[in-house]
Motif scaffolding. Structure first.
Motif, PDB file in Angstrom:
ATOM      1  N   GLU A 199      -2.564  -5.844 -10.916  1.00 26.57           N
ATOM      2  CA  GLU A 199      -3.400  -5.191 -10.508  1.00 26.57           C
ATOM      3  C   GLU A 199      -4.129  -6.054  -8.581  1.00 26.57           C
ATOM      4  O   GLU A 199      -4.284  -5.014  -7.382  1.00 26.57           O
ATOM      5  N   THR A 200      -3.635  -7.311  -8.274  1.00 24.56           N
ATOM      6  CA  THR A 200      -4.262  -7.982  -6.874  1.00 24.56           C
ATOM      7  C   THR A 200      -2.400  -7.436  -6.467  1.00 24.56           C
ATOM      8  O   THR A 200      -3.238  -7.641  -4.997  1.00 24.56           O
ATOM      9  N   CYS A 218      -1.118  -5.181  -6.211  1.00 24.52           N
ATOM     10  CA  CYS A 218      -0.347  -3.951  -6.225  1.00 24.52           C
ATOM     11  C   CYS A 218      -2.121  -3.571  -4.662  1.00 24.52           C
ATOM     12  O   CYS A 218      -1.597  -3.000  -3.451  1.00 24.52           O
ATOM     13  N   LYS A 219      -2.958  -3.880  -4.970  1.00 26.84           N
ATOM     14  CA  LYS A 219      -4.086  -3.855  -4.091  1.00 26.84           C
ATOM     15  C   LYS A 219      -3.024  -4.866  -2.717  1.00 26.84           C
ATOM     16  O   LYS A 219      -3.666  -4.216  -1.644  1.00 26.84           O
ATOM     17  N   LYS A 220      -3.024  -5.890  -2.790  1.00 22.92           N
ATOM     18  CA  LYS A 220      -2.924  -7.036  -1.624  1.00 22.92           C
ATOM     19  C   LYS A 220      -0.934  -5.992  -0.816  1.00 22.92           C
ATOM     20  O   LYS A 220      -1.165  -6.446   0.271  1.00 22.92           O
ATOM     21  N   ARG A 263      -1.085  -2.363  -0.886  1.00 22.08           N
ATOM     22  CA  ARG A 263      -1.157  -1.074  -0.688  1.00 22.08           C
ATOM     23  C   ARG A 263      -0.446  -0.247  -1.307  1.00 22.08           C
ATOM     24  O   ARG A 263      -0.166   0.369  -1.037  1.00 22.08           O
ATOM     25  N   ARG A 318       1.567   0.453  -5.396  1.00 22.26           N
ATOM     26  CA  ARG A 318       1.347   0.257  -6.325  1.00 22.26           C
ATOM     27  C   ARG A 318       3.057   0.255  -7.281  1.00 22.26           C
ATOM     28  O   ARG A 318       4.069   0.652  -6.887  1.00 22.26           O
TER      29      ARG A 318
END
Length: 94
Positions: free
Chosen positions: A45-46, A48-50, A52, A54
């Protein structure tokens, strides 16, 4: 440890190639020891956030395999973790 040394170290872990090693470094992981007791889903999940975007769910399978190996499990191909990942994510939906 330099980035290049970290890449070499991480690529020694089963299932970890150059792209995944670079992703692990992006997450602050520089060695096998840094994977001990980590949460693969949190790592995914981290990432994916970093980035931007999926990431492919198979990335989670690779993270699960790497963390298990770091915690002392026998090396297994990442795709052996796919059923476990699918069950885990399905359970979260409930």
């Amino acid at each position: 440890m330099t980035r290049e040394e970290s890449l070499r170290e991480l690529k020694k872990i089963p299932n970890i190639g150059p792209a995944t090693a670079a992703d692990l470094i992006r997450l602050g992981i520089r060695s096998k020891a840094d994977l001990v007791d980590r949460d693969p889903l949190e790592m995914y999940e981290t990432l994916c956030k970093k980035t931007r975007c999926r990431q492919d769910p198979c990335v989670l399978d690779v993270f699960m395999a790497a963390v298990d190996f770091a915690n002392g499990a026998t090396a297994r191909p990442w795709w052996k973790y796919t059923p476990k990942r699918k069950a885990m994510l399905k359970a979260r939906e409930v």
